[in-house]
Design a protein around this motif. Structure first.
Motif, PDB file in Angstrom:
ATOM      1  N   ARG A 362     -21.031  17.249  23.234  1.00 22.67           N
ATOM      2  CA  ARG A 362     -22.041  16.536  22.469  1.00 22.67           C
ATOM      3  C   ARG A 362     -22.199  17.146  21.086  1.00 22.67           C
ATOM      4  NH1 ARG A 362     -28.285  15.263  24.455  1.00 22.67           N
ATOM      5  NH2 ARG A 362     -28.842  13.955  22.639  1.00 22.67           N
ATOM      6  N   VAL A 363     -22.187  18.468  21.023  1.00 21.34           N
ATOM      7  CA  VAL A 363     -22.271  19.142  19.725  1.00 21.34           C
ATOM      8  C   VAL A 363     -21.053  18.779  18.869  1.00 21.34           C
ATOM      9  CG1 VAL A 363     -22.300  21.371  18.554  1.00 21.34           C
ATOM     10  CG2 VAL A 363     -23.645  21.047  20.633  1.00 21.34           C
ATOM     11  N   THR A 364     -19.875  18.768  19.498  1.00 24.76           N
ATOM     12  CA  THR A 364     -18.652  18.418  18.754  1.00 24.76           C
ATOM     13  C   THR A 364     -18.725  16.996  18.222  1.00 24.76           C
ATOM     14  OG1 THR A 364     -17.333  19.926  20.120  1.00 24.76           O
ATOM     15  CG2 THR A 364     -16.152  18.211  18.915  1.00 24.76           C
ATOM     16  N   ARG A 365     -19.184  16.057  19.068  1.00 25.56           N
ATOM     17  CA  ARG A 365     -19.298  14.669  18.620  1.00 25.56           C
ATOM     18  C   ARG A 365     -20.275  14.534  17.458  1.00 25.56           C
ATOM     19  NH1 ARG A 365     -19.201  13.761  24.196  1.00 25.56           N
ATOM     20  NH2 ARG A 365     -21.480  13.482  24.258  1.00 25.56           N
ATOM     21  N   GLN A 366     -21.342  15.357  17.491  1.00 28.40           N
ATOM     22  CA  GLN A 366     -22.320  15.309  16.406  1.00 28.40           C
ATOM     23  C   GLN A 366     -21.688  15.739  15.082  1.00 28.40           C
ATOM     24  OE1 GLN A 366     -25.561  14.245  17.095  1.00 28.40           O
ATOM     25  NE2 GLN A 366     -25.741  14.103  14.871  1.00 28.40           N
ATOM     26  N   VAL A 367     -20.908  16.817  15.140  1.00 27.16           N
ATOM     27  CA  VAL A 367     -20.251  17.331  13.929  1.00 27.16           C
ATOM     28  C   VAL A 367     -19.209  16.327  13.421  1.00 27.16           C
ATOM     29  CG1 VAL A 367     -18.796  19.167  12.975  1.00 27.16           C
ATOM     30  CG2 VAL A 367     -20.665  19.730  14.532  1.00 27.16           C
ATOM     31  N   VAL A 368     -18.408  15.796  14.368  1.00 28.43           N
ATOM     32  CA  VAL A 368     -17.381  14.821  13.971  1.00 28.43           C
ATOM     33  C   VAL A 368     -18.039  13.566  13.394  1.00 28.43           C
ATOM     34  CG1 VAL A 368     -15.547  13.313  14.827  1.00 28.43           C
ATOM     35  CG2 VAL A 368     -15.677  15.678  15.609  1.00 28.43           C
ATOM     36  N   GLY A 369     -19.149  13.122  13.971  1.00 32.02           N
ATOM     37  CA  GLY A 369     -19.855  11.951  13.457  1.00 32.02           C
ATOM     38  C   GLY A 369     -20.328  12.149  12.035  1.00 32.02           C
ATOM     39  N   GLU A 370     -20.900  13.342  11.761  1.00 29.66           N
ATOM     40  CA  GLU A 370     -21.348  13.624  10.396  1.00 29.66           C
ATOM     41  C   GLU A 370     -20.168  13.640   9.423  1.00 29.66           C
ATOM     42  OE1 GLU A 370     -23.561  17.234  10.372  1.00 29.66           O
ATOM     43  OE2 GLU A 370     -24.930  16.594  11.960  1.00 29.66           O
ATOM     44  N   ALA A 371     -19.046  14.267   9.846  1.00 31.48           N
ATOM     45  CA  ALA A 371     -17.872  14.329   8.973  1.00 31.48           C
ATOM     46  C   ALA A 371     -17.279  12.938   8.748  1.00 31.48           C
ATOM     47  CB  ALA A 371     -16.831  15.267   9.578  1.00 31.48           C
ATOM     48  N   LEU A 372     -17.305  12.112   9.796  1.00 30.42           N
ATOM     49  CA  LEU A 372     -16.760  10.767   9.650  1.00 30.42           C
ATOM     50  C   LEU A 372     -17.590   9.936   8.675  1.00 30.42           C
ATOM     51  CD1 LEU A 372     -14.566   8.871  10.623  1.00 30.42           C
ATOM     52  CD2 LEU A 372     -16.046   8.175  12.507  1.00 30.42           C
ATOM     53  N   VAL A 373     -18.909  10.087   8.737  1.00 32.25           N
ATOM     54  CA  VAL A 373     -19.763   9.381   7.773  1.00 32.25           C
ATOM     55  C   VAL A 373     -19.480   9.870   6.355  1.00 32.25           C
ATOM     56  CG1 VAL A 373     -22.139   9.005   7.021  1.00 32.25           C
ATOM     57  CG2 VAL A 373     -21.566   8.876   9.443  1.00 32.25           C
ATOM     58  N   ASN A 374     -19.289  11.187   6.207  1.00 33.46           N
ATOM     59  CA  ASN A 374     -18.933  11.731   4.887  1.00 33.46           C
ATOM     60  C   ASN A 374     -17.602  11.147   4.400  1.00 33.46           C
ATOM     61  OD1 ASN A 374     -21.221  13.346   4.727  1.00 33.46           O
ATOM     62  ND2 ASN A 374     -20.209  15.124   5.636  1.00 33.46           N
ATOM     63  N   LEU A 376     -16.263   8.202   5.254  1.00 35.61           N
ATOM     64  CA  LEU A 376     -16.450   6.805   4.876  1.00 35.61           C
ATOM     65  C   LEU A 376     -17.169   6.683   3.534  1.00 35.61           C
ATOM     66  CD1 LEU A 376     -17.426   5.261   8.331  1.00 35.61           C
ATOM     67  CD2 LEU A 376     -15.244   5.059   7.114  1.00 35.61           C
ATOM     68  N   LEU A 377     -18.141   7.577   3.317  1.00 40.67           N
ATOM     69  CA  LEU A 377     -18.809   7.587   2.015  1.00 40.67           C
ATOM     70  C   LEU A 377     -17.821   7.931   0.906  1.00 40.67           C
ATOM     71  CD1 LEU A 377     -21.384   7.432   0.321  1.00 40.67           C
ATOM     72  CD2 LEU A 377     -21.819   9.834   0.875  1.00 40.67           C
ATOM     73  N   GLY A 378     -16.965   8.931   1.179  1.00 42.73           N
ATOM     74  CA  GLY A 378     -15.934   9.279   0.207  1.00 42.73           C
ATOM     75  C   GLY A 378     -14.960   8.130  -0.008  1.00 42.73           C
ATOM     76  N   GLY A 379     -14.644   7.388   1.075  1.00 51.69           N
ATOM     77  CA  GLY A 379     -13.764   6.237   0.940  1.00 51.69           C
ATOM     78  C   GLY A 379     -14.367   5.162   0.059  1.00 51.69           C
ATOM     79  N   ALA A 380     -15.655   4.892   0.247  1.00 55.19           N
ATOM     80  CA  ALA A 380     -16.327   3.887  -0.582  1.00 55.19           C
ATOM     81  C   ALA A 380     -16.314   4.299  -2.050  1.00 55.19           C
ATOM     82  CB  ALA A 380     -17.757   3.687  -0.102  1.00 55.19           C
ATOM     83  N   LEU A 453      -7.396   6.274   5.031  1.00 55.16           N
ATOM     84  CA  LEU A 453      -7.423   7.652   4.539  1.00 55.16           C
ATOM     85  C   LEU A 453      -8.821   8.247   4.640  1.00 55.16           C
ATOM     86  CD1 LEU A 453      -5.150   7.322   1.374  1.00 55.16           C
ATOM     87  CD2 LEU A 453      -4.582   8.476   3.514  1.00 55.16           C
ATOM     88  N   ALA A 454      -9.831   7.418   4.370  1.00 59.80           N
ATOM     89  CA  ALA A 454     -11.211   7.893   4.474  1.00 59.80           C
ATOM     90  C   ALA A 454     -11.536   8.300   5.909  1.00 59.80           C
ATOM     91  CB  ALA A 454     -12.168   6.815   3.991  1.00 59.80           C
ATOM     92  N   VAL A 455     -11.133   7.456   6.860  1.00 61.60           N
ATOM     93  CA  VAL A 455     -11.369   7.773   8.271  1.00 61.60           C
ATOM     94  C   VAL A 455     -10.585   9.017   8.674  1.00 61.60           C
ATOM     95  CG1 VAL A 455     -11.053   6.940  10.629  1.00 61.60           C
ATOM     96  CG2 VAL A 455     -11.895   5.383   8.860  1.00 61.60           C
ATOM     97  N   ALA A 456      -9.314   9.088   8.213  1.00 59.48           N
ATOM     98  CA  ALA A 456      -8.499  10.260   8.539  1.00 59.48           C
ATOM     99  C   ALA A 456      -9.102  11.524   7.963  1.00 59.48           C
ATOM    100  CB  ALA A 456      -7.078  10.063   8.007  1.00 59.48           C
ATOM    101  N   GLY A 457      -9.589  11.438   6.711  1.00 65.40           N
ATOM    102  CA  GLY A 457     -10.224  12.615   6.107  1.00 65.40           C
ATOM    103  C   GLY A 457     -11.447  13.057   6.880  1.00 65.40           C
TER     104      GLY A 457
END
Length: 482
Positions: A362-374, A376-380, A453-457
Motif C-alpha cells: 500500500r505504501v508502494t502504491r501510494q508513492v507510485v501514484g504520486e509519481a505517476l501524477v507528477n 502526467l503533469l510533466g506530460g501536460a 513518455l509521461a506515464v513511463a517517467g
C-alpha cells in the motif's frame, strides 16, 4: 482513502512535484519538437520528389541515353530557305526527345503487368529549340573612278554590311497521358486558371502552361502557342506545388509523339506500387523482366538531395534524436532520484503508517501514484511546450535549399534548368535547386508518444521511490521520534 491522501500529499509538496514535472516536461517537449521537425523534413523532401515525379508516383522506368554517333540524325540542325525576300524573318523549330533514348509504348503495358504494380502510365519529354531571325544582304560599293567589275572591267569594289541576326529560344514540352491523369509530373501542379486535360482530348491541339512560363511569355487561357508549326490552344495554367515545374508546356501524349516524330514512343514510365512497402521488390522485378531499362525509386532520388535540407534532415534525425534520448534519460533519472530522496525525507511518515497497519504494498502504491501524477503533469506541460515550439518553427518557416543532383542513370524523372536543355523529366545530367519552407507538423502519434513518455517517467520515478519505501520498517520511524 487512496485518492484523498494522494491529493493532500501533492498539495503539501507542490514545489517538489513541480520540480519533477518540469524536468520531465523539458525532455518530452524536446522529443515533440524534434519529432515534428523531422516530420517537416520528410514532408519537405516529399515535395522535392513530387516536383520531379508527380504525386503518387513511386518509381520511374527510363532508358539510359547513349552518346550520339557520327551521322546521328538527332543532332541539332537548322535549315533556312534563302530564296525569296532575304529581308523576311526566318524561323525554324527543332523538336527533340530529351535524353535521345525512347521506350516503346508497349513497355508501359509490360510494366503495368508486373507483380506489385498498381498503375503505370507513359510520358514523353521534349525540348524545343526555336531559332528565328533574318538575313540582311550587304551593299555593294563600286570601285573608285567608276570602273566596272567583271569581264572587261577594271575590277575592284567591295560588299559592305549585311549578315544575319538570329535568336535562339529553348523551352520544354511534356506529353502526358490524358486518359490516366493520376500519375506523372502534372499531378504535382495545381490548376490555378482554366482546366486540365479531358480524357477525350487524346489527339487534340490543347495545352496546359506552367504559370511561371505563362507570365514570362504573356500566355493565358484562350491564347494559342505554336510548336513546330502546330497551334495549340491553352486550356489551363498550372502552378507547381514546389515552385518549380517539370515542363513549360504540357500537351496530350499522342500530340507530343507526332511533334517529335516518335510514334508509339515514350521517354518515361511512371509507376505506382500496389504496396508502398514492396517498392524494392517491384523495382527488382521490372529490372529483371524488362531489360535495358533503368528503374529509379523515390529512395534513389532522396539520396541525391543535398543542400541545407539534407544537412538539417541529418541533424534532426541523428543529433536531434540522440539529444532527445539523452535528455529523456536524464529527466527520468532526475525524477527517480528526486522521488527517492523525497521518500528518504518521509521515513517517519511511512514508518508511522506501517505502524498503523499499512502494508508495504500500500505504501508502494501510494508513492507510485504520486509519481505517476507528477509524470502526467510533466506530460501536460511538455505537450504544451512542445506544441509551442512546433508552432514557433512553423510560424518562422525557415527556408531550406534542396539541391538535386543526377542519379547517373536514365534520368529517372530528374528535372533541371539549362540554357539549352530545359527542365523536363527524364534528363540525365540535370540538377536544380528548390527553396522549401520548413514546417513542424505535430501528429496524433507524436502526442500519444508524449503521453506514453509521461506515464513511463512517472512509473520509473515511482519505481525508485516505491522500492525505497517498501524497505522501510516501523522501527525506523520510532528511532526518529523526538
Amino acid at each position: 482513502m487512496f485518492f484523498t491522501y494522494l491529493r493532500r500529499e501533492l498539495r503539501r509538496r507542490r514545489k517538489a512535484a513541480l520540480v519533477v514535472a518540469s524536468g520531465l516536461a523539458l525532455g518530452i517537449a524536446l522529443v515533440i519538437v524534434v519529432s515534428s521537425v523531422s516530420s517537416g523534413m520528410s514532408q519537405a523532401q516529399d515535395k522535392v520528389l513530387q516536383s520531379l515525379y508527380g504525386l503518387g508516383t513511386d518509381m520511374t522506368v527510363t532508358k539510359a541515353a547513349t552518346p550520339p554517333g557520327e551521322g546521328d540524325t538527332n543532332r541539332r540542325r537548322f535549315e533556312f530557305d534563302a530564296k525569296g525576300d532575304t529581308d523576311a524573318e526566318q524561323s525554324s523549330d527543332r523538336v527533340m526527345v530529351q535524353g535521345l533514348q525512347t521506350l516503346a509504348s508497349s513497355t508501359v503495358t509490360e510494366v503495368g503487368d508486373q507483380d506489385g504494380v498498381a498503375e503505370a502510365v507513359g510520358g514523353l519529354s521534349l525540348t524545343v529549340l526555336k531559332v528565328n531571325g533574318e538575313f540582311k544582304p550587304g551593299e555593294f560599293t563600286p570601285p573608285e573612278g567608276g570602273g566596272r567589275t567583271g569581264q572587261g572591267g577594271t575590277g575592284g569594289g567591295e560588299v559592305r554590311g549585311g549578315g544575319a541576326a538570329f535568336d535562339v529560344n529553348s523551352y520544354t514540352v511534356f506529353g502526358t497521358d490524358v486518359a490516366a491523369p493520376a500519375l506523372g509530373p502534372l499531378t504535382s501542379s495545381k490548376i490555378t486558371t482554366g482546366r486540365t486535360f479531358q480524357s477525350t482530348e487524346t489527339d487534340a491541339a490543347v495545352a496546359v502552361v506552367d504559370s511561371a512560363y505563362a507570365k514570362e511569355k504573356s500566355l493565358a487561357v484562350g491564347k494559342t502557342v505554336t510548336i513546330s508549326g502546330t497551334k495549340f490552344s491553352i486550356v489551363g495554367v498550372a502552378t507547381a506545388d514546389s515552385g518549380d515545374s517539370a515542363a513549360n508546356l504540357y500537351v496530350p501524349l499522342k500530340k507530343a509523339q507526332t511533334l517529335a516524330d516518335s510514334k508509339d514512343k515514350v521517354t518515361t514510365v511512371y509507376v505506382k506500387a500496389a504496396d508502398s512497402q514492396q517498392i524494392a521488390g517491384v523495382k527488382s522485378a521490372i529490372q529483371k523482366n524488362i531489360p535495358d531499362t533503368t528503374v529509379t525509386t523515390s529512395a534513389d532520388l532522396a539520396g541525391t538531395v543535398s543542400g541545407s535540407l539534407s544537412t538539417a534532415s541529418d541533424l534532426a534525425t541523428t543529433v536531434g534524436k540522440w539529444l532527445s534520448i539523452a535528455v529523456l534519460i536524464a529527466a527520468f533519472l532526475v525524477a527517480g532520484l528526486l522521488t527517492s530522496s523525497a521518500v528518504s525525507r518521509r521515513v517517519r511518515e511511512f514508518g508511522t503508517l506501517k505502524a498503523l497497519g499499512w502494508k508495504s504494498g500500500r505504501v508502494t502504491r501510494q508513492v507510485v501514484g504520486e509519481a505517476l501524477v507528477n509524470g502526467l503533469l510533466g506530460g501536460a506541460l511538455g505537450i504544451a511546450l512542445g506544441l509551442g515550439g512546433a508552432y514557433l518553427v512553423t510560424a518562422i518557416s525557415p527556408t531550406l535549399t534542396a539541391q538535386l543532383g543526377s542519379t547517373g542513370g536514365g534520368g529517372g524523372g530528374l528535372a533541371g534548368g539549362g540554357p539549352m536543355g530545359g527542365g523536363g523529366p527524364g534528363r540525365q545530367t540535370a540538377s536544380k535547386a528548390l527553396d522549401i519552407a520548413l514546417t513542424a507538423p505535430v501528429s496524433v502519434a507524436t502526442i500519444g508518444m508524449a503521453v506514453g513518455l509521461a506515464v513511463a517517467g512517472g512509473l520509473i520515478a515511482g519505481g525508485f521511490g516505491g522500492w525505497r519505501a517498501s524497505r522501510l520498517r516501523p522501527a525506523d520511524a520510532l528511532r526518529r521520534v523526538e
